[in-house]
Design an enzyme around this catalytic site. Sequence first.
Site, PDB file in Angstrom:
ATOM      1  N   LEU A 257       0.758  -1.257   0.000  1.00 57.46           N
ATOM      2  CA  LEU A 257       0.000   0.000   0.000  1.00 57.46           C
ATOM      3  C   LEU A 257       0.781   1.296   0.000  1.00 57.46           C
ATOM      4  CD1 LEU A 257      -2.888   1.208  -0.015  1.00 57.46           C
ATOM      5  CD2 LEU A 257      -2.696   1.386   2.457  1.00 57.46           C
ATOM      6  N   ASP A 258       1.735   1.435   0.909  1.00 52.78           N
ATOM      7  CA  ASP A 258       2.396   2.739   1.011  1.00 52.78           C
ATOM      8  C   ASP A 258       3.554   2.871   0.035  1.00 52.78           C
ATOM      9  OD1 ASP A 258       0.648   3.486   2.867  1.00 52.78           O
ATOM     10  OD2 ASP A 258       1.927   3.075   4.584  1.00 52.78           O
ATOM     11  N   GLU A 259       3.667   1.977  -0.886  1.00 48.42           N
ATOM     12  CA  GLU A 259       4.887   1.910  -1.658  1.00 48.42           C
ATOM     13  C   GLU A 259       4.676   2.079  -3.148  1.00 48.42           C
ATOM     14  OE1 GLU A 259       8.013   1.485  -0.390  1.00 48.42           O
ATOM     15  OE2 GLU A 259       7.205   1.706   1.624  1.00 48.42           O
TER      16      GLU A 259
END
Lengths: 285, 285, 285, 285
Positions: free
Chosen positions: D229-231
Site C-alpha cells: 500500500l504505502d509503496e
Amino acid sequence: MPHTDTARLLIACDDQPGIVAAVAGVLAARGVNIVSLDQHSTEDGRFFQRTVLQVDGFAAQRPELEAALGDVAERFSMEWSLHDVARRKRVAIFVSKYDHCLMELLWRTQRGELDIDVTMVVSNHPDLAESVRTFGVPFVHIPRGAGDDAKAEMESRQLEMLQGNVDLVVLARYMQILTDDFIEQVGAPVINIHHSFLPAFIGANPYARAKDRGVKLIGATAHYATADLDEGPIIEQDVTRVTHAESAAELQRRGADVERFVLARAVKWHAEDRVIVHGRSTVIL
Amino acid sequence: MPHTDTARLLIACDDQPGIVAAVAGVLAARGVNIVSLDQHSTEDGRFFQRTVLQVDGFAAQRPELEAALGDVAERFSMEWSLHDVARRKRVAIFVSKYDHCLMELLWRTQRGELDIDVTMVVSNHPDLAESVRTFGVPFVHIPRGAGDDAKAEMESRQLEMLQGNVDLVVLARYMQILTDDFIEQVGAPVINIHHSFLPAFIGANPYARAKDRGVKLIGATAHYATADLDEGPIIEQDVTRVTHAESAAELQRRGADVERFVLARAVKWHAEDRVIVHGRSTVIL
Amino acid sequence: MPHTDTARLLIACDDQPGIVAAVAGVLAARGVNIVSLDQHSTEDGRFFQRTVLQVDGFAAQRPELEAALGDVAERFSMEWSLHDVARRKRVAIFVSKYDHCLMELLWRTQRGELDIDVTMVVSNHPDLAESVRTFGVPFVHIPRGAGDDAKAEMESRQLEMLQGNVDLVVLARYMQILTDDFIEQVGAPVINIHHSFLPAFIGANPYARAKDRGVKLIGATAHYATADLDEGPIIEQDVTRVTHAESAAELQRRGADVERFVLARAVKWHAEDRVIVHGRSTVIL
Amino acid sequence: MPHTDTARLLIACDDQPGIVAAVAGVLAARGVNIVSLDQHSTEDGRFFQRTVLQVDGFAAQRPELEAALGDVAERFSMEWSLHDVARRKRVAIFVSKYDHCLMELLWRTQRGELDIDVTMVVSNHPDLAESVRTFGVPFVHIPRGAGDDAKAEMESRQLEMLQGNVDLVVLARYMQILTDDFIEQVGAPVINIHHSFLPAFIGANPYARAKDRGVKLIGATAHYATADLDEGPIIEQDVTRVTHAESAAELQRRGADVERFVLARAVKWHAEDRVIVHGRSTVIL
C-alpha cells in the site's frame, strides 16, 4: 487547550526595565498561572507582550485582576486588554461573487478549526445566499443601488447591521472599495485579502498582467484594511510556484488557493489575539 | 545587537506557577534589562525559557547574579545556564571529501553571519586542506589506519584534540560513523546533517533510490548526533521540489544545496543558544 | 549527459500544423537522435521548441544539418539557432561591493555545477579583486571617474572589453544603472538580480521599508536587463519566510541567500539554452 | 482549452531514433494539429510522450487515426493510448470518517477545477452521507460486518459496484487496507493519499510520533496504490513548516491541509492524462 478560565492579556508600552517582573508579580500574587508568554521589543523601542493565563474562577476574579493590572499599566503607561478565551469573536464576512475564501472560512469554522462565530455574511450580490445558509449562517443581501448616493446608502445600511454586533469584519474577496468613513465608524478591525505578485501589479486584471510578465510565483497578502485599502499592516503572506505553461485563468485559480489559506491563517491568528499592530507593521505573537 | 554586557539565560524546569515572576524579579532587583524573553511549556508539563539580558558591567556583576539565580533555581528545581554573548562558541568541523557544507560554514563565519570561532577542521582525508587553510583555519588530517583498532585509534586522536578545546562539533558530511564512546566522551554537543527524503530512504545510495521511487521533494535534516546516529533530536529541516527530468546525480546536487542551508541555520541557532533539547525533540526559542 | 556531439536546437515561429513533423523529419533523415524535446504554444499563437540532439560527428555534419534546417525554417518563417553543447558560454560578471552572488557563481562554476566559462569579473570598486583571482579568474577594475562624462567613459571602457568576447553579462549586485546604449551595444544578453517583495518596494532602502510594512516574505527576481532596468523578462523568482523578530539588517542577509540561489538557477538555465524570451515574458523549456 | 475535438495521445517505448518524426508524420498527414507535446527519456532508455491533439471531427476520424497510429506503434513496439478529452473520467471516492480530502475533491469538481465525474462515494461508515449528497453525488454505505469473511464480503460488494463503472478510484483517507486481490480486480488505477514526514513515521499515531521527534516539516504524498500500500509510484508530495509550539493535534490539522491540496493536484494530473508510471516511479508530462 481548555477554554474555561483561560484569558489572554495583551500589553504594549515603551520598552523599559521591570515590565515583565511587574506584570508577572501581579499575576503570581493572585495565583494566576502563565500558560504561555511571548514578547517582542522593536528596534524603535516599543515593547509588546501576549500572555495566556489560567485563572481559576475567571468571571469572579476578573474585576480584581483588572484593577491590579490597571495599576501596573498606569505605572508603565501601557495600553492593554484582557480577553476571555471562552467568548468567541463575532465575525461578519463580506463577499461579492467569488466564493472560495468565504467557503474556506465557513468550512473551517464548522469543523472547529477557527474559533470564531460567523454571525452574518453580507454581500452586494445575491448569488451566494444558498451556499451560506447551508452552514446555518444568515446571509444579508445589501445591493448597491443607482444614483450618486448609492454607495453611501449601502454603507449606511451595512453599518446599522454591524455596529456593536461584530468584533471583526473579514473582506473575503469583497469587490467594493470601503470608504474611509466606513472603516472609521464600523467599530471593529477589518481584514482584507489581496492577490499579490513579484513584482506587484496594481490595478485591473492583475493575473493577466502577471502572465504577461512571465512571473514564476503568485501569492496573496492578508492585511488590516485602513483608509488606504491595499496598504494596511500585513498579517500573513504566501506564494506558490507557477510556470509559463499555465494560462492567466489557471494563475487565477492557483492564486485563489493561496488566498484561501492565507486568509484562513490571518483570521485564525486574529481570533487568537496573536496579531498586534505596530505603526504600519504587525507583530505576530 | 551589541554584544558587550549581553548574556543569555536558559532555564528548564517542571511547569508551575510563579516561575516567570520569580526570575524576572531577581533580574529587575539587579537593574538587569530583559532584551527578549521566549518561553514554551510542553504538553507533558515541562517549562523552558530563553532570556536575553543586558547587564551593565556583566563580568563584575556575574558572580552576584549567578548566586541570586541559583537561589531561584533551587526553589523551582531548575536546570539553568548563563551564556556570555561576547564569548563565541569554539567549533570543530568534521569532514571527509564533500566540501559544500564545510565551505558554507567557513564562508558565513568569515562574513560575520555565523557568530562562532571555527578553531579546527578535522578530516580523515587530506583533500580539503588547502580550501580550509585559505580561510586561516587549521586543518588536521587524522586518517583511519588499517587493522581492527584503526577506528578506536582515530577517535582517540580526535578526542585528544577536542576535549576541553571545543564547545561544539559539527559533522559537515563526515562519512565515518562516530562510536557511542566518542559521543559520550567528546564533552560537547555534536550536530550532524543528514539527507532526508519523503519517504525516507535509509542506507546506501539514497539519491538513486529516491530517483527510483520518483520522489517530488528532496530534503535535509540537521540534528544532534546521539548514540543512534540518524535518530537524534531534530534542529532544522527543509526540502526542495524536483521532477522526473532530473537525474540521480542532479538530485544529489540539489540535495547538497538544501544541506548547506539547513546546516548553516542549525549551527546559527545553536550558536545563539536557541536550541533546547527536550527528550528526543527540540524547542527552538 | 555526454557533451561531445550534443547540440541544442531552439525554434520560434507562429503556431501552425506540421512544425514538429517537419523538423523531426529533417533530423530523422540525417540519423540525428532526439535526446529531449520540449515545446510550448502560447495563447497568442506563438510556438517555441527546444530540442537536444545527439549528432554523430557534429562538427563535420553541422553545415549540412544547418542547410536542411534552414530550408524548413524558411518554410515556417522560423527564428532558430543551433548551439554546440561542447562550447561553453563565455560570461562576464559585473559587481560592485557585495560579494554573495559573485561567490556563489564562481563557486558553482569551479565545482562543475554551472557549465560556463567566467572569462572576467568587472567592477567599479577594487574590493573584490583578491576573492576573484583566487578562482583563477581575471578581475578588471574600471572605476567611475568624476565629471559629466564619467559614466559614458566607464561604459565605453567596459564595452571595449566585452564586445565580441562574451556571450552573457551577469549583473551580480552591480550597483550602477546601465544605460540603454550600453545594453544595446554590448552584443550579449544581460541578466540582473533584483530583490523583490510583496508588495514591491521601489527605490532606496527596500529592506528597511519592507520591515516597516511587516512583510512576511522576502524574495528575489532574476531577469533580463532591458532599457527599463527592473522591468525585463523574468527568468526565476523565489522567496523565504521572515518574521517580525528579524531586523531590517537580518532581512537583508536572508534576502542575500535568496538572491544567490535565484541568480545561480537563472544563469544555469540560460547556459543550458532553456530560456526563451517572448515579448516581456519568458518560456523556460 | 476547448474540449471538443481534442484528444490526448500517450506513448511509451524503448528510446530509439525516429520516434518523434514517425508519430508527428502520421499526425501531420491527417491534418491533426499538435497543441502540445511533452516527452521524456529515462536514463535507463525508456521513452515517454504525451501529445495533445486538435482533430477536426474527432469521432469520425478516430478509427482511421487509430489504425495509422497502430502501424507506427507496431514498428516501434510502443504501448499507446488515445483519450478523448470530452469524455471525463468516472471517479469513485472511498472514505471512512475524515472528510477533508473528500470535501476538497467534491468542491473543486463542482467549481469546474477538476475535470472529472464523481459517480459515487463509497464508505464503510455512514457519517458523511449528507455532506456528499448535498453535492448531488450518490453515497454508498458498505459497512464491514463481523466474522472472518467480513473484509472479503465488503470488498466483493465494492467490486460489484465499481467494475466497468469507474476509470479511477481515489482513497480520500479511507482507513481500510485494500487487499491485493481488490487492487488487481478493480480494473482501474487507485490513488491514495498518505501522510508523510521527515523522517518517515510508519505505523500508528504518526503525528504524535512526529511531535515526539520535534519535526520541523510535515507533509503528504499522493501515490498509486499497489499490492504494497504505502509503496506505489509517487504522483505528488508537499510539506508545510511547523514548530515546537504546535501540539500533535495541531500537526494533524496542518497535515490535513497539505493532504487536501496534494491529493487534489494528483487527481487533476491523472484526470489530464499527465501521469505515466515507469516501474516504481512516475513521469509527469
